[in-house]
Design a protein around this motif. Structure first.
Motif, mmCIF file in Angstrom:
data_model
loop_
_atom_site.group_PDB
_atom_site.id
_atom_site.type_symbol
_atom_site.label_atom_id
_atom_site.label_comp_id
_atom_site.label_asym_id
_atom_site.label_seq_id
_atom_site.Cartn_x
_atom_site.Cartn_y
_atom_site.Cartn_z
ATOM 1 N N PRO A 1 0.829 -5.940 -8.678
ATOM 2 C CA PRO A 1 1.873 -7.029 -8.085
ATOM 3 C C PRO A 1 2.239 -7.070 -6.729
ATOM 4 N N ALA A 2 2.782 -5.593 -6.364
ATOM 5 C CA ALA A 2 3.205 -5.492 -5.032
ATOM 6 C C ALA A 2 1.984 -5.625 -3.812
ATOM 7 N N TRP B 1 -0.345 -7.635 -4.276
ATOM 8 C CA TRP B 1 -0.736 -8.793 -4.318
ATOM 9 C C TRP B 1 0.363 -9.754 -3.327
ATOM 10 N N ALA B 2 1.537 -9.437 -3.643
ATOM 11 C CA ALA B 2 2.614 -9.896 -2.658
ATOM 12 C C ALA B 2 2.315 -9.513 -1.185
ATOM 13 N N LEU B 3 1.852 -8.435 -0.719
ATOM 14 C CA LEU B 3 1.592 -7.925 0.273
ATOM 15 C C LEU B 3 0.447 -8.783 1.136
ATOM 16 N N HIS C 1 -0.241 -11.612 0.488
ATOM 17 C CA HIS C 1 0.041 -12.973 0.687
ATOM 18 C C HIS C 1 1.199 -13.204 1.539
ATOM 19 N N SER C 2 1.809 -11.902 2.075
ATOM 20 C CA SER C 2 2.923 -11.901 3.177
ATOM 21 C C SER C 2 2.216 -12.178 4.348
ATOM 22 N N ASN D 1 11.633 0.136 -2.511
ATOM 23 C CA ASN D 1 10.517 -0.588 -3.020
ATOM 24 C C ASN D 1 9.542 0.578 -3.159
ATOM 25 N N ASP E 1 5.686 -0.555 -3.343
ATOM 26 C CA ASP E 1 5.121 -0.791 -1.942
ATOM 27 C C ASP E 1 5.033 0.673 -1.183
#
Length: 286
Positions: A73-74, A76-78, A80-81, A246, A249
Motif C-alpha cells: 500500500p505504501a 501504491w501511494a508513492l 500516485h504521489s 513511516n 515507506d
C-alpha cells in the motif's frame, strides 16, 4: 593490424562446450528467467513469513520490521504521489552527472596509469590513500568546497564511482598481452592507434566491469549524501520516512534504490556486451 588480430586469435584458448540445439536452446533463456523470478518470490515469501511469525535470531529480530504486505500500500501511494517524479528526477540527475564525470576521469587516468610506470608512481599512491575514505566522510568537505548542495551531492557520487572504474581500467590495461603491443609496434602502429586499436579493445571488458560496479556505488553514495544534505531524492525520502516513523515507506525507498541501481548497472553491462562483441566469458558454467 590483421597480424595483431591473428595473434590474439591464436593465443586465446577456445573452450569446447556442448552444443545446445532445438527446443532446449529455445527454452533455456525462459527457464533462467523463471528461476530468477522465482528466487525473488521466494525471498519475499521468506521475508513475509519472518515478519508474520516475529522471527527472532537473538541479535536480529523481525518483530518491528515492516512486511511486504505493509509495503505494497505504501508503494501504491508513492506511485500516485506528485512528489515521486521530483524525487526520481533529482536522484537520477545527481547519479548520472557524478557517474559520467567519474567515467571520463577514471577511464582516462586508468589508461594512462596502466601504460606508464612514471604516472603510476606519481598518481596512484595519493589515489590509493583517498580510496578507502568512505563517502560519508567526504560530505562535510564537499559542502565546504562547492557553492551548492547539488554540486556537493554530485561530487559524492563522483567519488563513489571513480575508484572502481579507475582500478578496473588499470587492471584491464595491465592485462593486455604485451605480445599484441609488440606486434602492433612492429607493424608501425603509432601511439594513438596503439591505444585505440590494441590497448582500449583489450581493456574494454574490464573497463565496463568497472563502469557497472561504479554505477552501483554511485547510487550507494548518493543515498548517503541525500540523507544528510538533500531536500529531495530517493535517499531523502527514505530518511524522511524514518524520522516521521513511516516505516513502510522506508522499505519502499530501499526497494526503489535497489531497483534503480540494479537496472542502471544492468544497462551499463548490456551496453558493454554490445560494444565488445569480440569478448565472451568462457568457463565451466553449469
Amino acid at each position: 593490424m590483421s597480424a595483431t588480430l591473428d595473434l590474439a586469435a591464436r593465443q586465446r584458448p577456445v573452450a569446447q562446450e556442448p552444443a545446445v540445439t532445438g527446443a532446449a536452446a529455445r527454452y533455456a533463456p525462459m527457464r533462467r528467467r523463471a528461476w530468477r523470478a522465482g528466487s525473488i518470490v521466494l525471498f519475499v515469501a521468506a521475508w513475509q513469513a519472518a515478519v508474520h511469525y516475529r522471527l527472532s535470531l537473538g541479535i536480529v529480530t523481525f518483530a518491528n520490521v515492516p512486511s511486504p504486505a505493509d509495503a505494497i500500500p505504501a508503494l501504491w501511494a508513492l506511485l500516485h504521489s506528485p512528489k515521486l517524479p521530483m524525487h526520481l528526477a533529482a536522484s537520477l540527475t545527481r547519479v548520472l552527472a557524478g557517474f559520467c564525470a567519474a567515467a571520463v576521469v577514471g577511464v582516462g587516468l586508468g589508461l594512462a596509469i596502466g601504460r606508464y610506470r612514471a604516472l603510476e608512481d606519481v598518481l596512484l599512491p595519493p589515489l590509493e590513500v583517498l580510496r578507502p575514505i568512505p563517502a560519508v566522510a567526504w560530505i562535510p568537505l564537499a559542502i565546504l568546497m562547492f557553492p551548492s548542495s547539488e554540486l556537493s551531492m554530485m561530487f559524492i557520487t563522483f567519488i563513489g564511482a571513480l575508484f572502481p572504474i579507475l582500478l578496473n581500467t588499470i587492471h584491464g590495461v595491465e592485462a593486455v598481452d604485451p605480445r599484441l603491443v609488440a606486434t602492433a609496434r612492429g607493424l608501425g602502429t603509432g601511439s594513438l592507434s596503439l591505444y585505440t586499436e590494441v590497448v582500449l579493445p583489450g581493456a574494454a571488458p574490464s573497463i565496463f566491469t568497472g563502469l557497472s560496479i561504479g554505477m552501483g556505488t554511485a547510487w550507494f553514495c548518493l543515498v548517503t549524501a541525500e540523507m544528510i544534505a538533500g531536500q529531495c531524492g530517493i535517499g531523502y525520502f527514505t530518511w524522511e520516512s524514518y524520522t516521521l516513523q513511516n516505516y513502510a515507506d522506508i522499505v519502499v525507498g530501499m526497494a526503489l534504490i535497489g531497483v534503480l541501481g540494479m537496472g542502471s548497472s544492468l544497462l551499463v553491462k548490456r551496453i558493454g556486451a554490445a560494444l565488445t562483441p569480440w569478448y565472451r566469458l568462457r568457463g565451466a558454467r553449469q
